[in-house]
Design a protein around this motif. Sequence first.
Motif, PDB file in Angstrom:
ATOM      1  N   GLY A  53       0.818  -1.216   0.000  1.00 25.39           N
ATOM      2  CA  GLY A  53       0.000   0.000   0.000  1.00 25.39           C
ATOM      3  C   GLY A  53       0.847   1.260   0.000  1.00 25.39           C
ATOM      4  N   ILE A  54       1.927   1.257   0.775  1.00 24.82           N
ATOM      5  CA  ILE A  54       2.830   2.405   0.807  1.00 24.82           C
ATOM      6  C   ILE A  54       3.496   2.592  -0.555  1.00 24.82           C
ATOM      7  N   ILE A  55       3.952   1.517  -1.153  1.00 18.28           N
ATOM      8  CA  ILE A  55       4.578   1.593  -2.476  1.00 18.28           C
ATOM      9  C   ILE A  55       3.583   2.087  -3.516  1.00 18.28           C
ATOM     10  N   LEU A  56       2.331   1.665  -3.420  1.00 18.87           N
ATOM     11  CA  LEU A  56       1.309   2.099  -4.366  1.00 18.87           C
ATOM     12  C   LEU A  56       1.081   3.605  -4.280  1.00 18.87           C
ATOM     13  N   VAL A  57       1.046   4.148  -3.082  1.00 25.95           N
ATOM     14  CA  VAL A  57       0.850   5.593  -2.910  1.00 25.95           C
ATOM     15  C   VAL A  57       2.066   6.367  -3.406  1.00 25.95           C
ATOM     16  N   LEU A  58       3.253   5.850  -3.149  1.00 23.61           N
ATOM     17  CA  LEU A  58       4.463   6.552  -3.563  1.00 23.61           C
ATOM     18  C   LEU A  58       4.673   6.501  -5.078  1.00 23.61           C
ATOM     19  N   SER A  59       4.230   5.427  -5.706  1.00 25.08           N
ATOM     20  CA  SER A  59       4.464   5.290  -7.140  1.00 25.08           C
ATOM     21  C   SER A  59       3.404   6.004  -7.976  1.00 25.08           C
ATOM     22  N   GLU A  60       2.173   6.034  -7.512  1.00 25.14           N
ATOM     23  CA  GLU A  60       1.088   6.651  -8.283  1.00 25.14           C
ATOM     24  C   GLU A  60       0.113   7.321  -7.318  1.00 25.14           C
ATOM     25  N   ARG A  61       0.262   8.630  -7.161  1.00 19.38           N
ATOM     26  CA  ARG A  61      -0.518   9.376  -6.159  1.00 19.38           C
ATOM     27  C   ARG A  61      -2.025   9.303  -6.401  1.00 19.38           C
ATOM     28  N   ARG A  62      -2.456   9.172  -7.627  1.00 25.99           N
ATOM     29  CA  ARG A  62      -3.896   9.183  -7.892  1.00 25.99           C
ATOM     30  C   ARG A  62      -4.576   7.886  -7.460  1.00 25.99           C
ATOM     31  N   LEU A  63      -3.802   6.875  -7.094  1.00 31.11           N
ATOM     32  CA  LEU A  63      -4.356   5.614  -6.619  1.00 31.11           C
ATOM     33  C   LEU A  63      -4.366   5.540  -5.086  1.00 31.11           C
ATOM     34  N   TRP A  64      -4.502   6.691  -4.417  1.00 32.60           N
ATOM     35  CA  TRP A  64      -4.450   6.730  -2.957  1.00 32.60           C
ATOM     36  C   TRP A  64      -5.592   5.941  -2.317  1.00 32.60           C
ATOM     37  N   ALA A  65      -6.756   5.937  -2.947  1.00 33.21           N
ATOM     38  CA  ALA A  65      -7.880   5.185  -2.375  1.00 33.21           C
ATOM     39  C   ALA A  65      -7.608   3.678  -2.439  1.00 33.21           C
ATOM     40  N   SER A  66      -7.025   3.224  -3.513  1.00 34.41           N
ATOM     41  CA  SER A  66      -6.662   1.807  -3.623  1.00 34.41           C
ATOM     42  C   SER A  66      -5.568   1.448  -2.616  1.00 34.41           C
ATOM     43  N   ALA A  67      -4.659   2.372  -2.380  1.00 30.08           N
ATOM     44  CA  ALA A  67      -3.595   2.130  -1.407  1.00 30.08           C
ATOM     45  C   ALA A  67      -4.156   2.002   0.003  1.00 30.08           C
ATOM     46  N   ILE A  68      -5.148   2.826   0.323  1.00 25.51           N
ATOM     47  CA  ILE A  68      -5.784   2.719   1.640  1.00 25.51           C
ATOM     48  C   ILE A  68      -6.504   1.386   1.763  1.00 25.51           C
ATOM     49  N   ALA A  69      -7.211   0.999   0.705  1.00 30.45           N
ATOM     50  CA  ALA A  69      -7.909  -0.282   0.725  1.00 30.45           C
ATOM     51  C   ALA A  69      -6.929  -1.448   0.837  1.00 30.45           C
ATOM     52  N   GLU A  70      -5.762  -1.300   0.247  1.00 29.52           N
ATOM     53  CA  GLU A  70      -4.744  -2.345   0.287  1.00 29.52           C
ATOM     54  C   GLU A  70      -4.107  -2.459   1.666  1.00 29.52           C
ATOM     55  N   ALA A  71      -3.913  -1.345   2.363  1.00 28.31           N
ATOM     56  CA  ALA A  71      -3.078  -1.342   3.557  1.00 28.31           C
ATOM     57  C   ALA A  71      -3.812  -1.185   4.882  1.00 28.31           C
ATOM     58  N   LEU A  72      -5.029  -0.673   4.894  1.00 32.03           N
ATOM     59  CA  LEU A  72      -5.667  -0.332   6.160  1.00 32.03           C
ATOM     60  C   LEU A  72      -6.000  -1.565   7.012  1.00 32.03           C
ATOM     61  N   LEU A  73      -6.749  -2.493   6.478  1.00 32.45           N
ATOM     62  CA  LEU A  73      -7.111  -3.679   7.256  1.00 32.45           C
ATOM     63  C   LEU A  73      -5.886  -4.519   7.651  1.00 32.45           C
ATOM     64  N   PRO A  74      -4.928  -4.741   6.754  1.00 30.76           N
ATOM     65  CA  PRO A  74      -3.724  -5.462   7.185  1.00 30.76           C
ATOM     66  C   PRO A  74      -2.935  -4.727   8.263  1.00 30.76           C
ATOM     67  N   ALA A  75      -2.959  -3.395   8.243  1.00 36.19           N
ATOM     68  CA  ALA A  75      -2.271  -2.648   9.301  1.00 36.19           C
ATOM     69  C   ALA A  75      -2.953  -2.879  10.652  1.00 36.19           C
ATOM     70  N   VAL A  76      -4.287  -2.888  10.654  1.00 41.08           N
ATOM     71  CA  VAL A  76      -5.021  -3.145  11.892  1.00 41.08           C
ATOM     72  C   VAL A  76      -4.714  -4.562  12.397  1.00 41.08           C
ATOM     73  N   ILE A  77      -4.700  -5.520  11.494  1.00 39.60           N
ATOM     74  CA  ILE A  77      -4.407  -6.907  11.874  1.00 39.60           C
ATOM     75  C   ILE A  77      -2.992  -7.013  12.452  1.00 39.60           C
ATOM     76  N   ALA A  78      -2.022  -6.357  11.823  1.00 43.89           N
ATOM     77  CA  ALA A  78      -0.638  -6.417  12.306  1.00 43.89           C
ATOM     78  C   ALA A  78      -0.514  -5.794  13.689  1.00 43.89           C
ATOM     79  N   VAL A  79      -1.197  -4.665  13.920  1.00 43.34           N
ATOM     80  CA  VAL A  79      -1.150  -4.017  15.239  1.00 43.34           C
ATOM     81  C   VAL A  79      -1.766  -4.939  16.281  1.00 43.34           C
ATOM     82  N   LEU A  80      -2.895  -5.555  15.966  1.00 41.06           N
ATOM     83  CA  LEU A  80      -3.528  -6.464  16.922  1.00 41.06           C
ATOM     84  C   LEU A  80      -2.676  -7.690  17.210  1.00 41.06           C
TER      85      LEU A  80
END
Length: 84
Positions: A53-80
């Motif tokens: 998700g971080i790489i997606l945002v850094l490589s193509e800024r207009r895909l920020w919504a896809s990057a959030i969808a890619e990284a948000l739930l896995p980030a929550v799982i990793a924190v838990l």
Amino acid sequence: MVDGQGSCSQTSTARPADQRRRAGRPWPIPGRSGAAAGRALLLFTSLGHVLLGIILVLSERRLWASAIAEALLPAVIAVLLLAT
């Protein structure tokens, strides 16, 4: 082996009782070491998706919504996983 009378005899290659019980099971027995391996695998894949998700945002800024969808739930799982 050759016994005292010159004939061949087979030696027994019996397995221990624990191996006989698990012989037909392709899945791990609950409550054993499979839980730690599952947690490690889940943490590895979650952190991988956060990185993607971080790489997606850094490589193509207009895909920020896809990057959030890619990284948000896995980030929550990793924190838990790391909190427990």
